[in-house]
Motif scaffolding. Structure first.
Motif, short mmCIF file in Angstrom:
data_model
loop_
_atom_site.label_atom_id
_atom_site.label_comp_id
_atom_site.label_asym_id
_atom_site.label_seq_id
_atom_site.Cartn_x
_atom_site.Cartn_y
_atom_site.Cartn_z
N GLY A 48 0.82 -1.21 0.00
CA GLY A 48 0.00 0.00 0.00
C GLY A 48 0.85 1.26 0.00
O GLY A 48 0.56 2.22 -0.72
N ALA A 49 1.92 1.27 0.78
CA ALA A 49 2.82 2.43 0.82
C ALA A 49 3.46 2.64 -0.54
O ALA A 49 3.59 3.79 -1.01
CB ALA A 49 3.89 2.24 1.90
N PHE A 50 3.86 1.56 -1.19
CA PHE A 50 4.44 1.63 -2.53
C PHE A 50 3.45 2.27 -3.51
O PHE A 50 3.80 3.18 -4.26
CB PHE A 50 4.85 0.22 -2.98
CG PHE A 50 4.88 0.02 -4.46
CD1 PHE A 50 5.85 0.64 -5.24
CD2 PHE A 50 3.93 -0.77 -5.09
CE1 PHE A 50 5.88 0.46 -6.62
CE2 PHE A 50 3.95 -0.96 -6.45
CZ PHE A 50 4.93 -0.34 -7.23
N VAL A 51 2.20 1.81 -3.48
CA VAL A 51 1.19 2.33 -4.41
C VAL A 51 0.87 3.79 -4.11
O VAL A 51 0.83 4.63 -5.01
CB VAL A 51 -0.09 1.47 -4.38
CG1 VAL A 51 -1.22 2.12 -5.14
CG2 VAL A 51 0.20 0.08 -4.93
N VAL A 52 0.66 4.11 -2.84
CA VAL A 52 0.33 5.49 -2.47
C VAL A 52 1.47 6.44 -2.83
O VAL A 52 1.25 7.52 -3.37
CB VAL A 52 -0.05 5.58 -0.98
CG1 VAL A 52 -0.10 7.02 -0.50
CG2 VAL A 52 -1.40 4.89 -0.75
N ALA A 53 2.71 6.04 -2.55
CA ALA A 53 3.85 6.90 -2.90
C ALA A 53 3.91 7.11 -4.40
O ALA A 53 4.19 8.23 -4.87
CB ALA A 53 5.15 6.27 -2.40
N GLY A 54 3.64 6.05 -5.17
CA GLY A 54 3.64 6.19 -6.62
C GLY A 54 2.56 7.13 -7.10
O GLY A 54 2.79 7.96 -8.00
N GLU A 55 1.38 7.01 -6.53
CA GLU A 55 0.27 7.90 -6.93
C GLU A 55 0.61 9.36 -6.61
O GLU A 55 0.38 10.25 -7.43
CB GLU A 55 -1.03 7.48 -6.25
CG GLU A 55 -1.53 6.12 -6.65
CD GLU A 55 -2.00 6.02 -8.09
OE1 GLU A 55 -1.54 6.76 -8.97
OE2 GLU A 55 -2.84 5.15 -8.35
#
Length: 140
Positions: free
Chosen positions: A30-37
């Motif tokens: 989730g942190a990976f996805v949120v940081a990417g967004e």
């Protein structure tokens, strides 16, 4: 169906610690996805469904590959070395599954080699330290 349940039972240790490790894995993804967004100027709070759609292919890939790699079995989750040696190929495979899913019309984003490489690198930068910490916290 019974064979699927039996196969899962051999790959998942049904304990509260396993659940905590799995929640930590989901938090890392989730942190990976949120940081990417955020890096692409998407506000996760204003676009939660978009972020969920971005996360879905990675979660599908992780669910499949983590179970296949036995990452939720006691011996693996309790040993930092075993966890790391299995997390690396499992996440690389999960990111590959995610790219394949993103290449379909089911998900936005498309597939790209550069994004695959970034996904693997950033995902491992989050998952590996988490799995080492989890093994040290709950290992024997």
């Amino acid at each position: 169906m019974a064979s699927v349940v039996a196969s899962l039972a051999r790959r998942v240790d049904p304990t509260p610690v396993t659940a905590l490790v799995a929640l930590g894995d989901l938090a890392c993804i989730g942190a990976f996805v949120v940081a990417g967004e955020i890096s692409h100027n998407v506000d996760p709070a204003a676009n939660p469904l978009y972020v969920a759609e971005t996360a879905a292919p990675f979660l599908v890939g992780w669910a499949a590959l983590a179970v296949l790699a036995g990452l939720y079995w006691g011996d693996v989750r309790r040993s930092a070395r075993r966890a790391v040696t299995r997390v690396i190929p499992a996440w690389a495979g999960a990111a590959l599954v995610a790219q394949a899913l993103r290449a379909t019309e089911l998900f936005h984003g498309g597939a790209a080699l550069t994004f695959y490489l970034v996904s693997v690198g950033v995902g491992l930068a989050l998952l590996v330290p988490w799995r080492v910490a989890a093994a040290r916290l709950w290992g024997n």
